[in-house]
Design a protein around this motif. Structure first.
Motif, PDB file in Angstrom:
ATOM      1  N   UNK A  74       0.686  -1.102   0.091  1.00  0.00           N
ATOM      2  CA  UNK A  74      -0.004   0.169  -0.019  1.00  0.00           C
ATOM      3  C   UNK A  74       0.736   1.298  -0.116  1.00  0.00           C
ATOM      4  N   UNK A  75       1.820   1.485   0.600  1.00  0.00           N
ATOM      5  CA  UNK A  75       2.684   2.649   0.726  1.00  0.00           C
ATOM      6  C   UNK A  75       3.420   2.865  -0.650  1.00  0.00           C
ATOM      7  N   UNK A  98      -3.892  15.779   5.935  1.00  0.00           N
ATOM      8  CA  UNK A  98      -4.885  14.371   6.398  1.00  0.00           C
ATOM      9  C   UNK A  98      -4.553  13.021   5.687  1.00  0.00           C
ATOM     10  N   UNK A  99      -4.486  13.174   4.471  1.00  0.00           N
ATOM     11  CA  UNK A  99      -4.264  11.965   3.587  1.00  0.00           C
ATOM     12  C   UNK A  99      -2.725  11.533   3.674  1.00  0.00           C
ATOM     13  N   UNK A 101      -0.883  12.083   6.351  1.00  0.00           N
ATOM     14  CA  UNK A 101      -0.938  11.311   7.642  1.00  0.00           C
ATOM     15  C   UNK A 101      -0.987   9.796   7.705  1.00  0.00           C
ATOM     16  N   UNK A 102      -1.846   9.398   6.666  1.00  0.00           N
ATOM     17  CA  UNK A 102      -2.122   8.055   6.769  1.00  0.00           C
ATOM     18  C   UNK A 102      -1.033   7.321   6.155  1.00  0.00           C
ATOM     19  N   UNK A 103       0.051   8.015   5.543  1.00  0.00           N
ATOM     20  CA  UNK A 103       1.272   7.490   5.082  1.00  0.00           C
ATOM     21  C   UNK A 103       2.453   7.900   6.142  1.00  0.00           C
TER      22      UNK A 103
ATOM     23  N   UNK B   3      -1.916   9.015  12.695  1.00  0.00           N
ATOM     24  CA  UNK B   3      -3.012   8.903  11.958  1.00  0.00           C
ATOM     25  C   UNK B   3      -4.160   9.331  12.649  1.00  0.00           C
ATOM     26  N   UNK B 190      -3.390   1.912   6.817  1.00  0.00           N
ATOM     27  CA  UNK B 190      -3.893   2.164   8.277  1.00  0.00           C
ATOM     28  C   UNK B 190      -4.834   1.204   8.530  1.00  0.00           C
TER      29      UNK B 190
END
Lengths: 298, 346
Positions: A74-75, A98-99, A101-103, B3, B190
């Protein structure tokens, strides 16, 4: 190979959405999947991304299996979704942060992405106040915020006005120059011809042809059409010009079909009839017509 | 930034910037507090009326006793007429030491009440001057008179917490699914539990703010709420309540696709539950079947617990059962929601 797909098949009830599809995408390649709506482009993309389980076939994305959800993968991939897939009421910069921060991407890097897609001056504008083209660029920035190796873009230029489309082409070229592998779908054949290293033409779940756009067009061996205003030249005289295969009138233009446009243009120049002249060579639309036997309808 | 933090911040910003949402979360419940708290202030148990004609020590003593609603009537005839019509249960005339009580035999209950109280007062006056052998001490169990606000506040607060818990969870999930934010999260490394727990934390935070504003307003003079000693026990109760209603919201989100459908389903769950759980009107005189139905609803337990610690002055023992029941609801409903949950519409 960035992507390798073999014998991919996906069925929805009676509909065979993807039918025995195989292709490979090299690292750093700009690969386009083209076809009319309902051709199976999006499903193919979703299967490769690992959002759906294939009924049959094998997929390797960066050497790994995308299904079931593979956190190691995924990353390394970035997926651009519909223009509206944002958090409620956040500004352009906040969406990216925000998006990001998911990574685990830092705020600064996220903000830099605005620069890449030309939205630096819209950083504090809420997503719903952006124009369609700006939102589409923000959406691409969100997909690339974590600097993935492979980017999947699903119809990024759909529903944009011509100016916004051209702006987006610049963004796509800039991304490509960063050495990313890009897989993108579109139903604009002209656009694919300009942007892609290689295209796969899809219809009804199958890949009909796959090559660089120029190769596909040249392989057609179709005539080049030279268009003049009707009345500039009588049809029989036009037909007599050496190199002209055929000549016809449609009420507006006189059209000369030729496989050797050089001498034909020279002959026309001699007669001083070059005013308003247009040359139209075969395009991917002709390729599609040739492959399916029907006109291309996006 | 983790997150968890960034998603929480995103949710808070989204919430604070949504004016309509803010109105329904914070001000809509206050409107109910105003309606129920101010307009129905005198809705306590009605005192039985007694018409009096003339004046004297008995009538003075009756007025002092405040047990009856004593109204002066001009003439005996007019008073008797009112008793006949049923406007008054009884009339007492006092003239020169002669006291006469006339009552409507058709209204035995109220007439009996009047007879008892008047008889008592007359006896006490007769005994005045003699040594007292027994003294009866009397005191109400509640430290304040049981004004409606004491029951209205915990009830409407519970309802508004249930409402914001269910709607907050359900609308967020459905909107994220429809706008493919869920898909984007699924494509990012996540954990779905991180996503959920950050949203849950925001819901709890909103609930706490709701409770503070709500109780704060109810404490002001026009409403006159008096908090019982261990009012702070409402906090852990509030958290478990929000857990349960968040889970119910998740369940509503798992089988609806559009925000409109979700809002309709959430209303269909919350509103009947609010009425059946006695948050607007006490269920004291409700039929037995309603009592049983209400015992199956999580809001009933939140309401009971809130009333116990905010108004009745009860302690920890009063919130143990409600909290356990609410946690049980949370576990069961979450499990069903998790089973039914879908990342995508199709």
């Amino acid at each position: 190979m960035a992507i390798s797909v073999r014998g991919l098949t996906k069925r929805y009830g009676d509909l065979l959405a993807v039918d025995d599809v195989s292709f490979e995408v090299a690292e750093g390649e700009f690969f386009g999947i083209l076809g009319p709506n309902g051709a199976g482009k999006t499903t193919t993309l979703e299967l490769v991304e690992g959002l759906r389980e294939p009924d049959a076939g094998e997929i390797r994305l960066l050497g790994l299996k995308p299904w079931p959800r593979n956190s190691a993968l995924l990353p390394r991939i970035g997926v651009q979704l519909q223009a509206s897939s944002f958090f409620d009421k956040l500004t352009a910069r906040e969406q990216l942060e925000t998006f990001g921060s998911l990574y685990g991407v830092s705020k600064g890097t996220a903000a830099d992405m605005l620069e890449l897609v030309g939205l630096a001056d819209k950083a504090n504008t809420r997503e719903n106040k952006l124009s369609g083209g700006q939102r589409q660029r923000l959406s691409i920035a969100c997909a690339l915020v974590h600097d993935p190796d492979v980017a999947f873009l699903d119809e990024p230029t759909a529903a944009l006005d011509p100016q916004a489309r051209r702006n987006l082409w610049d963004v796509l070229r800039a991304i490509r120059e960063r050495g990313k592998t890009i897989v993108y779908t579109t139903h604009y054949l002209d656009e694919a011809e300009i942007l892609c290293d290689r295209v796969a033409i899809m219809d009804r779940g199958r890949i009909l042809a796959m090559d660089p756009p120029a190769t596909l067009v040249r392989g057609l061996d179709s005539a080049t059409h030279v268009l003049l205003a009707q009345g500039t030249l009588p049809v029989d005289q036009a037909r007599a010009i050496p190199g002209v295969d055929d000549a016809s009138e449609d009420g507006v233009s006189l059209s000369l079909a030729t496989h050797d446009p050089g001498p034909v243009l020279a002959a026309l120049a001699e007669r001083g009839t070059l005013d308003g002249l247009q040359v139209r060579s075969a395009t991917l639309e002709d390729v599609f017509l040739n492959l399916t036997g029907r006109e291309y309808r996006a | 930034m983790t997150v968890f933090t960034s998603l929480s911040i995103a949710a808070i910003k989204g919430f604070v910037r949504d004016r309509v949402g803010l109105f329904f979360t914070f001000f809509f419940p206050l409107m109910f507090l105003i309606i129920f708290g101010l307009l129905f202030t005198d809705n306590g148990p009605k005192q039985t009326k007694l018409g009096v004609v003339g004046d004297g020590p008995v009538i003075t003593a009756l007025r002092k006793a405040e047990a009856l609603n004593v109204t002066t009537v001009d003439s005996v005839d007019a008073a008797v007429d009112q008793v006949r019509k049923g406007d008054l249960p009884a009339v007492l005339t006092e003239r020169d030491g002669a006291v006469e009580l006339r009552f409507a035999a058709s209204d035995r209950v109220r007439a009996g009440t009047v007879q008892g109280i008047v008889g008592n007062v007359v006896n006490q006056l007769n005994l005045a001057g003699q040594p007292v052998r027994f003294h009866l001490a009397q005191q109400p169990v509640e430290d304040t008179s049981l004004k409606p606000i004491q029951f209205v506040t915990p009830g409407i607060l519970s309802w508004s917490l249930a409402s914001s818990g269910v709607f907050g969870a359900a609308l967020t999930i459905v909107s994220w699914r429809r706008k493919q934010v869920l898909r984007r999260m699924r494509l990012a490394p996540v954990n779905p539990l991180t996503v959920l727990s950050s949203r849950l934390l925001v819901s709890v935070g909103i609930g706490v703010v709701q409770a503070i504003i709500f109780i704060g307003l109810a404490l002001t003079p026009p409403f006159g709420l008096k908090l019982a000693g261990q009012w702070w026990l409402a906090a852990p109760l509030l958290v478990t309540g929000l857990l349960a209603f968040f889970a119910i919201g998740m369940l509503a989100a798992s089988f609806t696709k559009t925000e409109e459908a979700t809002a309709a389903v959430a209303n269909l769950i919350v509103l009947p539950m609010a009425f059946l759980s006695g948050t607007f009107f006490p269920l004291d005189n409700a039929p037995r079947w309603l009592e049983i139905v209400s015992k199956c609803l999580p809001l009933r337990y939140l309401n009971d617990g809130m009333t116990a610690v905010l108004s009745r002055g009860q302690g920890v023992e009063a919130i143990v059962t409600p909290m356990l029941v609410l946690l049980g609801f949370t576990v069961v409903v979450s499990a069903i929601a998790a089973k039914l949950f879908t990342w995508e519409d199709s």
